[in-house]
Design a protein around this motif. Structure first.
Motif, PDB file in Angstrom:
ATOM      1  N   TYR A 177     -12.147  -6.134  -6.039  1.00  0.00           N
ATOM      2  CA  TYR A 177     -12.376  -6.330  -4.608  1.00  0.00           C
ATOM      3  C   TYR A 177     -13.386  -7.474  -4.371  1.00  0.00           C
ATOM      4  O   TYR A 177     -13.155  -8.347  -3.547  1.00  0.00           O
ATOM      5  N   LEU A 178     -14.493  -7.442  -5.123  1.00  0.00           N
ATOM      6  CA  LEU A 178     -15.525  -8.463  -4.943  1.00  0.00           C
ATOM      7  C   LEU A 178     -15.001  -9.843  -5.361  1.00  0.00           C
ATOM      8  O   LEU A 178     -15.293 -10.853  -4.701  1.00  0.00           O
ATOM      9  N   ASN A 179     -14.200  -9.911  -6.418  1.00  0.00           N
ATOM     10  CA  ASN A 179     -13.573 -11.176  -6.826  1.00  0.00           C
ATOM     11  C   ASN A 179     -12.632 -11.670  -5.740  1.00  0.00           C
ATOM     12  O   ASN A 179     -12.573 -12.864  -5.455  1.00  0.00           O
ATOM     13  N   LYS A 206     -13.686  -0.861 -11.879  1.00  0.00           N
ATOM     14  CA  LYS A 206     -12.615  -1.852 -11.967  1.00  0.00           C
ATOM     15  C   LYS A 206     -12.209  -2.314 -10.559  1.00  0.00           C
ATOM     16  O   LYS A 206     -12.071  -3.507 -10.309  1.00  0.00           O
ATOM     17  N   LEU A 207     -12.049  -1.368  -9.640  1.00  0.00           N
ATOM     18  CA  LEU A 207     -11.657  -1.720  -8.271  1.00  0.00           C
ATOM     19  C   LEU A 207     -12.757  -2.502  -7.565  1.00  0.00           C
ATOM     20  O   LEU A 207     -12.468  -3.450  -6.819  1.00  0.00           O
ATOM     21  N   GLU A 208     -14.002  -2.127  -7.798  1.00  0.00           N
ATOM     22  CA  GLU A 208     -15.123  -2.840  -7.200  1.00  0.00           C
ATOM     23  C   GLU A 208     -15.121  -4.309  -7.654  1.00  0.00           C
ATOM     24  O   GLU A 208     -15.252  -5.222  -6.831  1.00  0.00           O
TER      25      GLU A 208
END
Length: 175
Positions: A169-171, A164-166
């Motif tokens: 972060y990428l968004n 979820k964090l990845e």
């Protein structure tokens, strides 16, 4: 200091900052730093020993100096200590140092995760469960103040939180 590409994890002891941070750093090819481990490396002694010799105030001074130094680096996933947000200067450095994520975990889950851990100086009290609730009540508003993103992480695997964090972060980087 310009907003860096760091990811900074805040939350209570037992929230999973180190576990999630290590996996997130691996997936994003960043360097993982646990603030408490960094303090131990810089001083050559354990956190409980620092508390024993210098008290909480001495530990907090060392923590503030470490956070200030790390906030100027780039390419990090930083897991902070649970009380790092207590110092207004730390909150300022954390906000300036990167994307701050609050791993929000209910107090009863935190208690179940930390109750057997002797390396938690703040829980060496008569009623550690009540202490967890008290600390959560005091710190939750400060975590929310610094957070760019809040991840409810009381249930689900660390990997599901990492994913979820990845994505977030990428968004955020793509925006």
């Amino acid at each position: 200091m310009e907003h860096s590409d760091n990811i900074i994890l805040v939350g209570m002891m037992g929230a999973g900052k180190t576990t999630v941070g290590r996996q997130l750093a691996r997936r994003l090819r960043k360097r993982f730093v646990d603030c408490d481990h960094e303090i131990e490396a810089r001083t050559g002694v354990s956190i409980p020993t620092i508390f024993e010799i210098e008290g909480e105030a001495g530990f907090r001074r060392r923590e503030a100096a470490t956070i200030e130094a790390l906030a100027h680096e780039t390419g990090l996933v930083l897991a902070t200590g649970g009380g790092a947000v207590l110092d207004p200067m730390n909150r300022q450095n954390l906000k300036a140092g990167g994307w701050v994520v609050y791993l929000d975990v209910p107090p009863d889950v935190l208690w179940s995760r930390t109750r057997g851990d002797r390396n938690r100086p703040l829980l060496q009290v008569d009623d550690p469960r009540a202490r967890v609730r008290e600390l959560h009540g005091l710190r939750d508003p400060l975590y929310r103040e610094v957070a760019d993103f809040i991840a409810e992480s009381g249930q689900g695997s660390p990997l599901s939180i990492v994913r979820k964090l990845e994505r977030e972060y990428l968004n955020r980087c793509a925006a």
